[in-house]
Scaffold this active site. Structure first.
Site, PDB file in Angstrom:
ATOM      1  N   HIS A 152       0.835  -1.204   0.000  1.00 48.96           N
ATOM      2  CA  HIS A 152       0.000   0.000   0.000  1.00 48.96           C
ATOM      3  C   HIS A 152       0.873   1.258   0.000  1.00 48.96           C
ATOM      4  O   HIS A 152       0.730   2.130  -0.874  1.00 48.96           O
ATOM      5  CB  HIS A 152      -0.909  -0.025   1.234  1.00 48.96           C
ATOM      6  CG  HIS A 152      -1.808   1.168   1.346  1.00 48.96           C
ATOM      7  ND1 HIS A 152      -3.121   1.149   0.940  1.00 48.96           N
ATOM      8  CD2 HIS A 152      -1.584   2.422   1.810  1.00 48.96           C
ATOM      9  CE1 HIS A 152      -3.661   2.339   1.139  1.00 48.96           C
ATOM     10  NE2 HIS A 152      -2.757   3.138   1.676  1.00 48.96           N
ATOM     11  N   GLU A 153       1.779   1.330   0.961  1.00 55.38           N
ATOM     12  CA  GLU A 153       2.625   2.523   1.059  1.00 55.38           C
ATOM     13  C   GLU A 153       3.558   2.626  -0.153  1.00 55.38           C
ATOM     14  O   GLU A 153       3.849   3.724  -0.621  1.00 55.38           O
ATOM     15  CB  GLU A 153       3.434   2.529   2.366  1.00 55.38           C
ATOM     16  CG  GLU A 153       2.586   2.571   3.650  1.00 55.38           C
ATOM     17  CD  GLU A 153       1.564   3.704   3.698  1.00 55.38           C
ATOM     18  OE1 GLU A 153       1.804   4.763   3.097  1.00 55.38           O
ATOM     19  OE2 GLU A 153       0.499   3.509   4.336  1.00 55.38           O
ATOM     20  N   HIS A 170       1.746   4.416  -2.805  1.00 53.00           N
ATOM     21  CA  HIS A 170       1.837   5.876  -2.612  1.00 53.00           C
ATOM     22  C   HIS A 170       3.215   6.365  -3.070  1.00 53.00           C
ATOM     23  O   HIS A 170       3.337   7.391  -3.732  1.00 53.00           O
ATOM     24  CB  HIS A 170       1.672   6.235  -1.129  1.00 53.00           C
ATOM     25  CG  HIS A 170       0.258   6.185  -0.629  1.00 53.00           C
ATOM     26  ND1 HIS A 170      -0.750   6.907  -1.202  1.00 53.00           N
ATOM     27  CD2 HIS A 170      -0.311   5.520   0.424  1.00 53.00           C
ATOM     28  CE1 HIS A 170      -1.895   6.688  -0.537  1.00 53.00           C
ATOM     29  NE2 HIS A 170      -1.652   5.842   0.448  1.00 53.00           N
ATOM     30  N   GLU A 172      -4.747   7.718  -3.041  1.00 49.25           N
ATOM     31  CA  GLU A 172      -5.217   6.439  -2.496  1.00 49.25           C
ATOM     32  C   GLU A 172      -5.523   5.448  -3.623  1.00 49.25           C
ATOM     33  O   GLU A 172      -5.414   4.241  -3.432  1.00 49.25           O
ATOM     34  CB  GLU A 172      -6.450   6.700  -1.615  1.00 49.25           C
ATOM     35  CG  GLU A 172      -6.790   5.597  -0.633  1.00 49.25           C
ATOM     36  CD  GLU A 172      -5.750   5.353   0.462  1.00 49.25           C
ATOM     37  OE1 GLU A 172      -4.773   6.129   0.571  1.00 49.25           O
ATOM     38  OE2 GLU A 172      -5.915   4.373   1.201  1.00 49.25           O
TER      39      GLU A 172
HETATM   40 ZN    ZN Z   1      -3.131   5.211   1.844  1.00 46.62          ZN
END
Ligand code: ZN
Length: 504
Positions: free
Chosen positions: A269-270, A273, A299
């Site tokens: 997830h990170e 980003h 996101e």
């Molecule tokens: Zn996030």
């Protein structure tokens, strides 16, 4: 174009870049505070951060910026609204107007009250007693209403608050998409529950040594395209991604030695980003064109890599043998059983622990409540009952207490009204972009099976990342996918994937 307009534009950009550099020092201090700073450093650090953020605010709200903007806005330089200069000017104007419209006294009062409110909220959650939090919540909401009035809005105050996180989005457009999503998502969750099928969760809730998880997580992040030459991974309580400047994007995670998924999917997830931040163009650094578009678009990138890629079959067809050779507890576990376990769907009370399907319901619930609070259809004191009624309606279960109900998130005590919606917008954008990428890259999934993710990363770089804030999210979505944001791509994806897993 006149020379003076050009000079004004150059001065505007140079000033904006300097302010960005000052801001990046603040980011570095923030990263250090959350990773390696000894506890004793807290007071000194807060002084450093207060001084820097004061300098940033002072420089950004300087009358000179307003004057430069006016000169450029009246020139030919921005006549072509699609030009880079026009986009930079539009976004600097937007930021500038917002900041100068807020009275200093309101900003200070907001900082003071939300700081107190967070302390009170923590105690109220600990004791599971909403009545402790209620008076402070009312104060925060009143201040947010004042903020909305100061900003101004076309239709309703909540629009002005959403705009802080998802620029140009409105309550009306979000409500429309979310209502359609809700109408299809609630029955899907019900069908999953009623299928009676459950994966064996002990497969991923087992012994997974932290050092091996770290190696594996880094391998996955690097494979999907997070560049460790211009980025790094560290450990924190609350995972995040921060950009210090071009060539320096940092992500964090936390490890649970008894769970494989938490850190692994958190890292992906990170990293998602981070890949977005690394994909912004260095030459645009310090200008809106070098900044991420919105929280929702940000996101969409993290959720795409975490869920649409990281929890997909093709990804694991490549990574599962690697996981089995790394973690002894996975030896002898069949692929299908593992795959089902990492895709378990189950209505639960806590948002941050929710799965890919039910997560969106947690957000829709918060969005509707916030909207109704600012429309004054719900009073702050009615929050627990409004929450529990909606929860029952959406999930079919009722929280036992406020700690696992309306007191679970820090956001409202921190004044972050309008923030939650961006999480679900991110999921929706992720599915819509991904469906388009699948069309554009015919062998996308075969690439995944071979452990090759560069075609997708390149597509995201070229279609989304390089533009920074050039377009609004709405416009970007239209340009990339040919359609406005819709609930359909995500519902198609969820129905196909979970229909197969749960036999519904
Ligand atoms: Zn996030």
């Amino acid at each position: 174009m006149t020379t003076s307009a050009e000079q004004a534009y150059n001065e505007l950009i140079a000033t904006h870049r300097e302010i960005a550099i000052l801001g990046s020092c603040e980011s570095l201090l923030g990263w250090d505070e959350r990773t390696y700073m000894p506890r004793g450093g807290a007071e000194g650090r807060s002084r450093q951060v207060a001084l820097l953020s004061g300098l940033v605010h002072e420089r950004f709200t300087d009358k000179k910026i307003g004057e430069l903007l006016s000169v450029v806005e009246e020139s030919d330089l921005v006549r072509d609204t699609e030009s880079d200069a026009a986009a930079n000017v539009r976004e600097i104007r937007r930021e500038y107007d917002k900041q100068v419209k807020l009275p200093k006294e309101l900003v200070e009062e907001m900082a003071r009250i939300t700081s107190l409110a967070q302390g009170v909220w923590a105690e109220a959650r600990e004791k599971s007693d909403f009545s402790l939090f209620e008076p402070k919540l009312k104060e925060v909401i009143d201040l947010k209403k004042r903020q909305a009035e100061a900003y101004g809005y076309d239709t309703e105050p909540y629009d002005a608050l959403i705009d802080d996180y998802e620029p140009y989005a409105t309550v009306t457009t979000i409500s429309e998409v979310f209502a359609k999503l809700r109408a299809e998502l609630v029955p899907l969750v019900r069908a999953i529950v009623e299928s009676g099928k459950r994966p064996n969760m002990s497969i991923i809730e087992n012994d997974f040594p932290v050092n091996l998880q770290e190696e594996f997580g880094k391998e996955a992040a690097a494979a999907i395209g997070f560049d460790f030459n211009i980025g790094r991974l560290d450990v924190t309580t609350h995972p995040f991604c921060t950009t210090i400047g071009p060539g320096d994007v940092r992500i964090t995670t936390r490890f649970n030695p008894k769970h494989l998924g938490q850190a692994l999917f958190g890292i992906m997830h990170e990293a998602g980003h981070g890949i977005y931040e690394q994909g912004l163009l260095d030459e645009n650094y310090g200008t809106p064109l070098g900044e991420a578009l919105s929280l929702g678009i940000h996101e969409s990138q993290s959720r795409m890599w975490e869920n649409l890629v990281g929890r997909s079959k093709p990804f694991w067809e490549n990574f599962y043998p690697k996981a089995q050779s790394k973690f002894p507890s996975l030896k002898g576990v069949a692929f299908d059983d593992f795959f089902f376990a990492i895709n378990n769907v189950e209505p639960s009370f806590i948002r941050v622990e929710a799965d890919e399907v039910t997560y969106n319901l947690h957000i829709l619930l918060r969005f509707e409540i916030e909207r109704d609070l600012f429309r004054e259809k719900i009073k702050p004191e009615d929050l627990p009952s409004a929450w529990n009624e909606k929860f029952k309606e959406f999930f079919g279960i009722t929280p036992k207490n406020d700690a696992e109900g309306c007191l679970q998130d820090i956001h409202w005590s921190a004044g972050l009204f309008g923030y939650f919606a961006t999480y679900a917008l991110g999921n929706l954008y992720a599915s819509q972009f991904f469906a388009k990428a699948e069309n554009a890259i015919p062998d996308l999934k075969d690439n995944f099976r071979r452990g090759n993710f560069s075609a997708l990363k390149k597509w995201l770089n070229e279609n989304i990342h390089v533009y920074g804030k050039k377009y609004t999210a709405e416009k970007l979505c239209e340009r990339v996918t040919g359609k406005p944001l819709s609930h359909e791509p995500m519902m198609d994806y969820l129905k196909a994937k979970f229909g197969e897993l749960y036999g519904i």
